[in-house]
Design a protein around this motif. Structure first.
Motif, mmCIF file in Angstrom:
data_model
loop_
_atom_site.group_PDB
_atom_site.id
_atom_site.type_symbol
_atom_site.label_atom_id
_atom_site.label_comp_id
_atom_site.label_asym_id
_atom_site.label_seq_id
_atom_site.Cartn_x
_atom_site.Cartn_y
_atom_site.Cartn_z
ATOM 1 N N CYS A 10 0.819 -1.219 0.000
ATOM 2 C CA CYS A 10 0.000 0.000 0.000
ATOM 3 C C CYS A 10 0.852 1.268 0.000
ATOM 4 O O CYS A 10 2.076 1.220 -0.024
ATOM 5 C CB CYS A 10 -0.887 -0.028 1.227
ATOM 6 S SG CYS A 10 0.082 0.010 2.757
ATOM 7 N N ASN A 13 3.542 1.640 2.559
ATOM 8 C CA ASN A 13 4.808 1.026 2.175
ATOM 9 C C ASN A 13 5.595 1.922 1.221
ATOM 10 O O ASN A 13 6.814 1.985 1.297
ATOM 11 C CB ASN A 13 4.567 -0.344 1.533
ATOM 12 C CG ASN A 13 4.639 -1.463 2.550
ATOM 13 O OD1 ASN A 13 4.536 -1.215 3.759
ATOM 14 N ND2 ASN A 13 4.808 -2.685 2.087
ATOM 15 N N CYS A 46 4.508 -6.908 1.742
ATOM 16 C CA CYS A 46 3.121 -6.775 2.187
ATOM 17 C C CYS A 46 2.622 -8.167 2.575
ATOM 18 O O CYS A 46 2.977 -9.157 1.956
ATOM 19 C CB CYS A 46 2.290 -6.215 1.034
ATOM 20 S SG CYS A 46 0.520 -6.224 1.351
ATOM 21 N N VAL A 48 -0.875 -8.625 3.503
ATOM 22 C CA VAL A 48 -2.319 -8.503 3.710
ATOM 23 C C VAL A 48 -3.117 -9.639 3.063
ATOM 24 O O VAL A 48 -4.162 -10.028 3.558
ATOM 25 C CB VAL A 48 -2.794 -7.098 3.267
ATOM 26 C CG1 VAL A 48 -2.954 -6.993 1.771
ATOM 27 C CG2 VAL A 48 -4.061 -6.694 3.973
ATOM 28 N N CYS A 79 5.592 -5.405 6.252
ATOM 29 C CA CYS A 79 4.675 -6.198 7.080
ATOM 30 C C CYS A 79 5.039 -7.674 7.166
ATOM 31 O O CYS A 79 4.970 -8.268 8.231
ATOM 32 C CB CYS A 79 3.256 -6.021 6.560
ATOM 33 S SG CYS A 79 2.634 -4.366 6.954
ATOM 34 N N VAL A 157 -2.813 -6.812 9.717
ATOM 35 C CA VAL A 157 -2.112 -5.538 9.930
ATOM 36 C C VAL A 157 -1.925 -5.145 11.406
ATOM 37 O O VAL A 157 -0.846 -4.671 11.775
ATOM 38 C CB VAL A 157 -2.800 -4.404 9.133
ATOM 39 C CG1 VAL A 157 -2.188 -3.054 9.469
ATOM 40 C CG2 VAL A 157 -2.642 -4.676 7.654
ATOM 41 N N ARG A 161 1.806 -4.114 12.210
ATOM 42 C CA ARG A 161 2.134 -2.695 12.390
ATOM 43 C C ARG A 161 1.892 -2.179 13.804
ATOM 44 O O ARG A 161 2.123 -1.004 14.085
ATOM 45 C CB ARG A 161 1.389 -1.841 11.351
ATOM 46 C CG ARG A 161 1.981 -2.027 9.948
ATOM 47 C CD ARG A 161 1.547 -0.962 8.961
ATOM 48 N NE ARG A 161 2.287 -1.071 7.725
ATOM 49 C CZ ARG A 161 3.199 -0.183 7.331
ATOM 50 N NH1 ARG A 161 3.463 0.868 8.061
ATOM 51 N NH2 ARG A 161 3.825 -0.356 6.189
ATOM 52 N N GLN A 192 -3.337 3.857 8.639
ATOM 53 C CA GLN A 192 -4.251 2.717 8.507
ATOM 54 C C GLN A 192 -5.659 3.180 8.826
ATOM 55 O O GLN A 192 -6.630 2.687 8.303
ATOM 56 C CB GLN A 192 -3.845 1.630 9.503
ATOM 57 C CG GLN A 192 -3.493 0.336 8.863
ATOM 58 C CD GLN A 192 -2.250 0.451 8.020
ATOM 59 O OE1 GLN A 192 -1.247 0.946 8.487
ATOM 60 N NE2 GLN A 192 -2.327 0.018 6.785
HETATM 61 FE FE1 SF4 Z 1 0.118 -2.032 3.698
HETATM 62 FE FE2 SF4 Z 1 -1.425 -3.735 5.015
HETATM 63 FE FE3 SF4 Z 1 0.121 -4.638 3.085
HETATM 64 FE FE4 SF4 Z 1 1.157 -3.797 5.424
HETATM 65 S S1 SF4 Z 1 -0.194 -5.546 5.117
HETATM 66 S S2 SF4 Z 1 1.875 -3.285 3.363
HETATM 67 S S3 SF4 Z 1 -0.194 -2.112 5.931
HETATM 68 S S4 SF4 Z 1 -1.569 -3.254 2.822
#
Ligand code: SF4
Ligand code: 5AD
Length: 440
Positions: A10, A13, A46, A48, A79, A157, A161, A192
């Motif tokens: 995202c 990042n 990432c 997610v 992440c 997340v 994070r 976020q």
């Molecule tokens: Fe972004 Fe979520 Fe992916 Fe982390 S997990 S890079 S916060 S979209």
């Protein structure tokens, strides 16, 4: 010494990649555009969904080969680096430096050591770091809050994070002032959950107050990502309505239209609350452009539940939507407790949702034909003979290249629309249009 950064995921990042890039430059590293030219390859990951994780796995596989062939320093951040899953991968593929999303400012130290360096801590100075403006950029991101205090059952997340921590407003304003001086005309405030800004620190302004402050700095466009429906309060909508610099583009992820699914997702609102927020937005910002995130095929989602998502889509009439097939993520409550639906069911629902999205995007895009909008032209489009930019509602707009020879802000009359694009022509002067500055 040359470094190459590869970014998945995202805008948070993207911002973090810019942050580490500026750390590297200040340490004397040169940034290069390819793995082949680099002595150090840093992958910003990432976690997610399964797809970005698999992309990182195959990239790390290639990098290991490159390392065996000619020697290479491999770094992994973001992440996935924070998760067990990522750390297993890092071990397997010979990653030398691993930094979680809270440990980015450890990079100089990591590079000094001649041994494997892993840091998964959440360092306070990550919040204080002010990266210099990206070179020549007209548009830039500024992180205002890191982390997430919600516990949506599908989402990794909060684990990667950590809890919400707001940056000091003085730092945010300083960073934006530097961007303005460097010629940036569009700033996107990132978090976020930006609406939670300030709540974790006594004495900090609220998000609505921060919007007014940033909106009065003389930057022509201010945007923000992402909002949470549970605390998208009236004072935020009021601040947008009263501050001309704030773009009336609101990304408000709904995830599902069914109360039963929302409950199982542990989203802290129900359909009626969400629709009430939309009603308020439409009432106070009649020209607002709305987009959302939707997950299809969440465990236990029935055809009736899915129909509720479709009917909510019709009630809101989104301009745009980011639609995802549910992806079970190890470490989340949904992964542990719920049974994943068959892939065919999920894919078939996604297809139907995409059809709905196309219909609405086309309808909404057609409403702009004949209107004049402000477009931030970024550069050449994929389509030959056109340049591409986006308007204040985040619509991609194509303009004949000859009419907008240099990047910048232009007033553009929309002539034609497709479900994905607007086509327009520059009206009046060919110079970037004068920008009405908001009254402080
Ligand atoms: Fe972004 Fe979520 Fe992916 Fe982390 S997990 S890079 S916060 S979209
Ligand atoms: N599966 C599919 N989509 C997900 N998202 C977050 N977690 C998952 C998951 N496990 C989506 C949500 C969120 C967006 C950034 O990604 O829609 O808003």
């Amino acid at each position: 010494m040359r470094a190459h950064i590869i970014t998945y995921g995202c805008q948070m990042n993207e911002y973090d990649s810019h942050l580490v890039a500026s750390e590297l430059v200040s340490l004397g590293w040169e940034l290069v555009d390819s793995v082949e030219e680099a002595d150090f390859v840093l992958v910003n990951t990432c976690a997610v969904r399964g797809k970005p994780v698999e992309k990182v796995r195959s990239l790390l596989g290639q990098l290991r080969k490159e390392k065996e062939r000619r020697g290479l320093l491999i770094g992994m951040m973001g992440c996935l680096a924070q998760l067990d899953e990522g750390q297993q991968m890092a071990k397997k593929f010979g990653v030398d430096i691993l930094l979680g999303p809270g440990a980015l400012t450890s990079l100089p130290e990591a590079l000094k050591q001649n041994a494997r360096f892993w840091d998964l801590t959440f360092r306070e100075d990550v919040l204080d770091y002010i990266p210099p403006p990206p070179k020549g950029a007209l548009s830039a991101h500024v992180t205002i809050i890191r982390g997430c205090n919600h516990h949506c059952t599908y989402c990794i997340v909060p684990t990667t994070r950590g809890p919400e921590v707001s940056r000091h407003p003085d730092l945010i304003l300083k960073e934006i002032e530097l961007l303005k001086q460097a010629g940036v005309v569009e700033v996107t405030l990132l978090g976020q959950n930006v609406n939670s800004y300030g709540k974790d620190q006594p004495g900090f302004p609220s998000f609505a107050e921060l919007l007014r402050m940033v909106g009065g700095m003389g930057i022509p466009r201010v945007r923000f990502l992402t909002s949470h429906p549970v605390n998208f309060t009236d004072d935020i909508i009021q601040a947008i309505a009263e501050t001309p610099a704030i773009c009336r583009y609101i990304h408000l992820p709904v995830q599902s239209g069914s109360d039963r699914v929302l409950r199982r997702m542990a989203r802290e609102y129900r359909r009626a609350h969400y629709l009430d927020r939309i009603r308020k937005i439409r009432e106070m910002l009649p020209d607002a452009v709305l987009s959302t995130d939707i997950i299809v095929g969440f465990p236990g989602e029935t055809e009736e539940d899915f129909q509720e998502t479709l009917s909510l889509y019709d009630e809101v009439g989104y301009d745009q939507a980011y639609m995802f097939i549910y992806s079970p993520r190890p470490g989340t409550p949904a992964y542990k407790h719920f049974q994943d639906l068959p892939r065919e069911v999920k894919v078939e629902r996604l297809m139907r949702l995409i059809e709905k999205q196309k219909e609405w995007s086309y309808r909404r895009n057609l409403e702009w034909v004949g209107k004049t909008v402000e477009v931030l032209v970024r550069g050449e489009a994929k389509e030959e003979g056109f340049v591409q930019g986006h308007d204040r509602g985040n619509h991609p707009v194509l303009i004949p290249a000859a009419q907008a020879p240099v990047p910048g802000l232009y007033q553009v009359e929309i002539k034609q629309a497709t479900p994905h694009l607007l086509f327009g022509e520059v009206v009046g002067a060919r110079e970037p249009a004068p920008i009405p500055l908001p009254v402080a």
